[in-house]
Design a protein around this motif. Sequence first.
Motif, PDB file in Angstrom:
ATOM      1  N   ALA A   7       0.832  -1.204   0.000  1.00 11.95           N
ATOM      2  CA  ALA A   7       0.000   0.000   0.000  1.00 11.95           C
ATOM      3  C   ALA A   7       0.867   1.254   0.000  1.00 11.95           C
ATOM      4  O   ALA A   7       0.590   2.220  -0.724  1.00 11.95           O
ATOM      5  CB  ALA A   7      -0.926  -0.009   1.215  1.00 11.95           C
ATOM      6  N   TYR A   8       1.921   1.232   0.799  1.00 12.10           N
ATOM      7  CA  TYR A   8       2.827   2.382   0.868  1.00 12.10           C
ATOM      8  C   TYR A   8       3.477   2.635  -0.492  1.00 12.10           C
ATOM      9  O   TYR A   8       3.576   3.782  -0.944  1.00 12.10           O
ATOM     10  CB  TYR A   8       3.898   2.128   1.929  1.00 12.10           C
ATOM     11  N   ALA A  54      -5.655   1.390  -1.040  1.00 15.66           N
ATOM     12  CA  ALA A  54      -4.323   1.431  -0.417  1.00 15.66           C
ATOM     13  C   ALA A  54      -4.190   2.652   0.487  1.00 15.66           C
ATOM     14  O   ALA A  54      -3.665   2.566   1.603  1.00 15.66           O
ATOM     15  CB  ALA A  54      -3.242   1.450  -1.491  1.00 15.66           C
ATOM     16  N   ALA A  55      -4.673   3.808   0.011  1.00 14.10           N
ATOM     17  CA  ALA A  55      -4.596   5.034   0.809  1.00 14.10           C
ATOM     18  C   ALA A  55      -5.444   4.919   2.071  1.00 14.10           C
ATOM     19  O   ALA A  55      -5.027   5.345   3.160  1.00 14.10           O
ATOM     20  CB  ALA A  55      -5.044   6.228  -0.030  1.00 14.10           C
ATOM     21  N   LEU A  56      -6.634   4.341   1.949  1.00 17.15           N
ATOM     22  CA  LEU A  56      -7.502   4.151   3.117  1.00 17.15           C
ATOM     23  C   LEU A  56      -6.883   3.169   4.109  1.00 17.15           C
ATOM     24  O   LEU A  56      -6.999   3.345   5.327  1.00 17.15           O
ATOM     25  CB  LEU A  56      -8.876   3.648   2.665  1.00 17.15           C
ATOM     26  N   PHE A  57      -6.206   2.150   3.591  1.00 11.31           N
ATOM     27  CA  PHE A  57      -5.529   1.171   4.447  1.00 11.31           C
ATOM     28  C   PHE A  57      -4.430   1.844   5.266  1.00 11.31           C
ATOM     29  O   PHE A  57      -4.303   1.626   6.475  1.00 11.31           O
ATOM     30  CB  PHE A  57      -4.944   0.055   3.582  1.00 11.31           C
ATOM     31  N   LEU A  58      -3.637   2.702   4.601  1.00  8.92           N
ATOM     32  CA  LEU A  58      -2.573   3.414   5.307  1.00  8.92           C
ATOM     33  C   LEU A  58      -3.140   4.391   6.328  1.00  8.92           C
ATOM     34  O   LEU A  58      -2.585   4.556   7.419  1.00  8.92           O
ATOM     35  CB  LEU A  58      -1.693   4.167   4.309  1.00  8.92           C
ATOM     36  N   LYS A  60      -5.906   4.094   8.009  1.00 14.03           N
ATOM     37  CA  LYS A  60      -6.349   3.320   9.162  1.00 14.03           C
ATOM     38  C   LYS A  60      -5.161   2.843   9.989  1.00 14.03           C
ATOM     39  O   LYS A  60      -5.176   2.894  11.228  1.00 14.03           O
ATOM     40  CB  LYS A  60      -7.178   2.120   8.697  1.00 14.03           C
ATOM     41  N   ALA A  61      -4.103   2.384   9.295  1.00 12.30           N
ATOM     42  CA  ALA A  61      -2.922   1.868   9.992  1.00 12.30           C
ATOM     43  C   ALA A  61      -2.203   2.955  10.777  1.00 12.30           C
ATOM     44  O   ALA A  61      -1.562   2.684  11.794  1.00 12.30           O
ATOM     45  CB  ALA A  61      -1.962   1.230   8.989  1.00 12.30           C
TER      46      ALA A  61
END
Length: 215
Positions: A7-8, A54-58, A60-61
């Motif tokens: 994702a990054y 991917a941006a939403l995953f980052l 959240k992380a």
Amino acid sequence: MTNIEHAYKQVEQFKGTSFRKRIADLEAELQGVDQRSCQHFYSAQQIDTSLLIAALFLKKASSQINEVVHALGIILSLPYLLREGEMIEYVSLAAGNTGRPFDLETNMRVAEFKFTDWKGGPEAVRQNQLFKDFYLLAEYDTPKERFLYFVGEAIPMRFLRGRRALRSVLSRSTTLWADFQEQYGAQFKVVTAPTANARGLQGSAAPLHHVRYEG
């Protein structure tokens, strides 16, 4: 490659070397685009729903990442600041208002920790918070040593020696300004920390420096 690494990489590729330029280019390219040409635009710019995911995953992380840094920074610095015979009485690992006066109190010291990523530009809000922590440590009624730990040295120390107007520094905290006025009146008008140097915390995992209040 882990999910977060993938994702990054996706997000970094989208941002390019300059995110500001990337956005400006996209805004320019979108002029004249209609419904039929959207898909061509996506393909040309390598934009799809997986990039948004991917941006939403980052996002959240990275939620509460400041709190994570604050907690780990304090924990990992402890072996390098605690002295022989020094024991922790309490530690406040959560950033912000926790109901405890400071981040750390031992039988020998009280301490605050700042893990600010100083940029060197106009950082009035960060400066205000740094001075607030310094002032509260200085005014705390205790025979123990008082320490303010922070990341970096040059930028925060330039502020603490920089003679910025106290009225400006305390302008966002009417309670603190009123307390300062009651204590000192017009005796002090600018920021001047009563310490000569910031000292590094040798060997610490976090690149911490500190000032010790001597008063």
